[in-house]
Design a protein around this motif. Sequence first.
Motif, short mmCIF file in Angstrom:
data_model
loop_
_atom_site.label_atom_id
_atom_site.label_comp_id
_atom_site.label_asym_id
_atom_site.label_seq_id
_atom_site.Cartn_x
_atom_site.Cartn_y
_atom_site.Cartn_z
N PRO A 68 63.95 24.68 45.11
CA PRO A 68 65.34 24.29 44.78
C PRO A 68 66.04 25.39 43.99
O PRO A 68 65.43 26.08 43.17
CB PRO A 68 65.15 23.03 43.92
N ARG A 69 67.33 25.54 44.26
CA ARG A 69 68.13 26.55 43.57
C ARG A 69 69.52 25.97 43.33
O ARG A 69 70.10 25.35 44.21
CB ARG A 69 68.22 27.82 44.41
N THR A 70 70.04 26.19 42.12
CA THR A 70 71.32 25.59 41.73
C THR A 70 72.37 26.68 41.56
O THR A 70 72.11 27.74 41.00
CB THR A 70 71.16 24.79 40.44
N ALA A 95 75.54 20.10 50.94
CA ALA A 95 74.11 20.43 50.83
C ALA A 95 73.20 19.23 51.01
O ALA A 95 72.00 19.39 51.28
CB ALA A 95 73.84 21.09 49.47
N GLY A 100 69.61 18.92 49.55
CA GLY A 100 70.23 19.39 48.32
C GLY A 100 71.18 18.35 47.74
O GLY A 100 71.13 17.17 48.07
N SER A 101 72.09 18.80 46.88
CA SER A 101 73.04 17.88 46.26
C SER A 101 74.29 18.65 45.84
O SER A 101 74.27 19.86 45.65
CB SER A 101 72.43 17.19 45.05
N THR A 123 73.14 22.26 44.55
CA THR A 123 71.70 22.55 44.59
C THR A 123 71.26 22.62 46.05
O THR A 123 71.52 21.70 46.83
CB THR A 123 70.89 21.48 43.86
N THR A 124 70.63 23.72 46.39
CA THR A 124 70.08 23.89 47.73
C THR A 124 68.56 23.96 47.65
O THR A 124 68.00 24.26 46.58
CB THR A 124 70.60 25.17 48.40
N THR A 125 67.91 23.72 48.75
CA THR A 125 66.46 23.84 48.80
C THR A 125 66.05 24.27 50.20
O THR A 125 66.84 24.17 51.14
CB THR A 125 65.77 22.52 48.42
N ASN A 252 67.17 28.43 50.78
CA ASN A 252 68.04 28.09 49.66
C ASN A 252 69.18 29.06 49.39
O ASN A 252 69.94 28.88 48.44
CB ASN A 252 67.20 27.93 48.39
N ILE A 255 74.60 27.65 51.61
CA ILE A 255 75.23 26.39 51.25
C ILE A 255 76.00 25.90 52.48
O ILE A 255 76.99 26.53 52.88
CB ILE A 255 76.20 26.54 50.07
#
Length: 286
Positions: A68-70, A95, A100-101, A123-125, A252, A255
């Motif tokens: 995960p990466r924000t 995402a 993600g979120s 947030t991506t993953t 990640n 987006i």
Amino acid sequence: MLRCGPDDIETLIAAGLPFDVQSGVRHFDVNDLYNLGMYSGRSNTQPELAFKMLFRFAGRPVEDLLRPRTWDFQVRLECADCRTAAPWHFEAPDAGRFGGSVTEVAAPARESAGEAAYTATVTTTGVRTPLISPALRRLTRDYLAAGYRWQMVPVAMQADYRLVHALGSTSCIAASLLLAERFREAGHRAEAKRGWFCGVLGGALDLPHASVEVEDDDGVLKTVDIAKAQLAARLSADTEAFQELCLGSVYNKVIPSTASGNAAFATHGCGSRTPVHVRADIRSLR
């Protein structure tokens, strides 16, 4: 940009490099100059150096692309010829489609003139979901083996993906539109979608991007990032693992958005015929 002198420029002009004369000064198209640099073979032009730096990550272990990466996601929308307040429409980050979120959203005001902003925390993953359909894998292999040359192409022209490929060229949007069409012809639900390629040069270069979302034989929605696989293969000798990740999996540094492959990221209801300029500033949050 091209690391060449006046004599070289004259040689290029004699060979057909287009230009306009404005107030006695020759002006060249930035896409033409980038494409010349990319394929100059000199190894020291600005485009060659930029793309080598851009793809340094592709030769490293791909596990870092799966965590995960924000991101601090900020976009400014500018309507240059706007004279009246009107509603904005922005194709926002999406995402959540791939685990993600999108939180802390501040969307554009209901109506305004000239400028607007969108901000969010995204947030991506990454997830390994390689293509399993023999037809999908064959179509991606055939495309990569066809010899299309990646180039900088004006966005409006990229939508005419048949023309772009008839010229022997390709780009992320044109490639995604063509590949999505071939996937649908093979019986799969597929659509080209736009988004942003992030985390390049510390946020100084966040690139609009496109890929294909396709439903595989196992019913899972997968991403084929054919342009990144093609560029990685050309620019780095040790990117096999990343190239395979591009063929079905998500990572990640991308987006996704709600925009389809040939749609604008934003529109403004003021009636201006000038496209809305979308300026992204996307920075990694530690």
